[in-house]
Write an enzyme that holds these catalytic residues in place. Structure first.
Site, PDB file in Angstrom:
ATOM      1  N   GLY A 128      -0.070 -13.234   1.941  1.00 44.09           N
ATOM      2  CA  GLY A 128       0.604 -11.525   2.134  1.00 44.09           C
ATOM      3  C   GLY A 128      -0.783 -10.794   2.878  1.00 44.09           C
ATOM      4  O   GLY A 128      -2.393 -11.108   3.666  1.00 44.09           O
ATOM      5  N   CYS A 141      -0.602   0.802  -5.817  1.00 46.10           N
ATOM      6  CA  CYS A 141       0.380   0.117  -4.406  1.00 46.10           C
ATOM      7  C   CYS A 141       0.243  -2.053  -5.189  1.00 46.10           C
ATOM      8  O   CYS A 141       0.901  -2.590  -4.889  1.00 46.10           O
ATOM      9  CB  CYS A 141      -0.099  -0.048  -2.355  1.00 46.10           C
ATOM     10  N   CYS A 153      -2.530   3.645   1.644  1.00 47.60           N
ATOM     11  CA  CYS A 153      -1.648   2.279   1.746  1.00 47.60           C
ATOM     12  C   CYS A 153      -0.610   2.082   2.050  1.00 47.60           C
ATOM     13  O   CYS A 153       0.403   2.878   1.814  1.00 47.60           O
ATOM     14  CB  CYS A 153      -1.994   1.529   0.098  1.00 47.60           C
TER      15      CYS A 153
END
Length: 374
Positions: free
Chosen positions: A10, A101, A197
């Site tokens: 990611g 998140c 976030c």
């Protein structure tokens, strides 16, 4: 795992995820990158520009000669994270979107997306350690105590940890920046992201008021003396000092005022003077929405350590009882500003064993019944 594992990393555009990819590539693994678009309401350069982040991610992938995928999880983020947080704010609680998140997007939607790309393994730039022992995965604090992010990862269970790795867990932040500079990454000295976030730094009250209607009401002392007006109890949190705009009123000294309670049904904000006012101190709490890294709760009573906010040093405590979805915890020493909606995270030494969302506290005073303070 085989020596050459396939990973989807990611990539946020920041230096940490970039170096996570670099380290895995240097270890001989097959690497691809994934950039997630999770917020589209007002993506501008003023706040959290996805295009700027994507440009940094592309530069890292070009430097490492790896492919980059772009996935849009904005719908999932809105439904699973942001809307949930709005509901909590309306209750008078203060949620933690970063934890949610991680649970719903980075280690759920991302893992599922990676599997569709043909790999079961993901990596992120979190500072934490995931260690497998005899078929069970354990979550530990990072070696760099100042950067440790295990607090935000307590919701991860065995399924997620079996598919995730944190290459930065053994590294100091200074080392990470040095490695990024040596690799030629443009983001080697980029400022660490802060704020909500995937949404970024905001003027909190104006941002939240776009989604929650301001409901002004009285700011009162515990004795019921009105000392000001608030814009809506949703916009304040326990222990808050800034933004009250009441000065040294009510015949008191010029000492700062702090939010010591929120009476949401009556739309009253309760304030008092003194950083460690008794109304701000709690001897324990009850938490729900429990998550245990091992997949099952520990035996109680359990003597361990706990954190009720990210930057707090670990506090010694006893988890007295755990039911199907409630853990009752008592601290050895009273704790300041334990906030409903935030998470309590439990540790056995350096190992994170799980946690839950704080629902209520056990006050170190006798005012809560009389004044209806939550």
């Amino acid at each position: 795992m085989s020596p050459r594992t396939r990973y989807i990393v990611g990539l946020s555009g920041g230096v940490d995820s970039a170096v996570a990819a670099l380290l895995l590539l240097e270890q001989g693994h097959a690497i691809q990158g994934l950039f997630m678009r999770n917020w589209e309401d007002d993506d501008t350069a003023t706040y959290c520009s996805a295009e700027q982040d994507l440009a940094y991610a592309k530069q890292v992938c070009a430097q490492l000669d790896i492919p980059l995928h772009v996935a849009n999880f904005a719908h999932e983020y809105r439904a699973e994270v942001f809307d949930h947080c709005l509901r909590e704010y309306r209750r008078g609680h203060t949620p933690n979107p970063d934890i949610l998140c991680n649970q719903r997007i980075k280690f759920h939607a991302f893992i599922n997306y990676a599997q569709r790309l043909g790999t079961d393994h993901i990596a992120t730039g979190h500072y934490a350690r995931n260690i497998e022992r005899h078929g069970t995965y354990h979550l530990f604090k990072a070696k760099d105590a100042d950067k440790d992010q295990s607090y935000f990862l307590y919701t991860l269970g065995q399924r997620q940890l079996a598919r995730a790795t944190f290459p930065l867990g053994e590294h100091a932040k200074s080392t990470v920046r040095a490695l990024a500079e040596q690799a030629g990454f443009d983001n080697f000295d980029r400022k660490d992201s802060t704020g909500i976030c995937f949404i970024g730094e905001r003027a909190f009250r104006p941002f939240l008021s776009r989604y929650i209607q301001p409901t002004p009401g009285p700011i009162e002392t515990p004795e019921g003396v009105v000392v000001g007006r608030h814009q809506g109890v949703s916009f304040y949190t326990l222990g808050q000092r800034q933004g009250l705009e009441i000065g040294g009123r009510a015949g008191r000294s010029g000492k700062p005022w702090y939010v010591v309670g929120k009476d949401t049904p009556a739309n009253r904000l309760i304030v008092a003077q003194g950083h460690d006012h008794p109304l701000l101190m709690s001897v324990g709490l009850e938490a729900t929405e429990l998550c245990w890294v091992a997949g099952r709760p520990p035996s109680t009573p359990l003597r361990c350590f706990a954190k009720t906010r990210y930057r707090q040093p670990s506090q010694s405590c006893v988890v007295e009882a755990i039911t199907a979805d409630c853990a009752r915890t008592v601290f050895d020493q009273p704790q300041r500003a334990v906030v409903p909606g935030q998470s309590v995270v439990f540790y056995c030494d350096e190992e994170c064993i799980g946690g839950g969302v704080i629902q209520q506290t056990f006050p170190w005073h006798t005012h809560e019944t009389r004044y209806g303070i939550a």
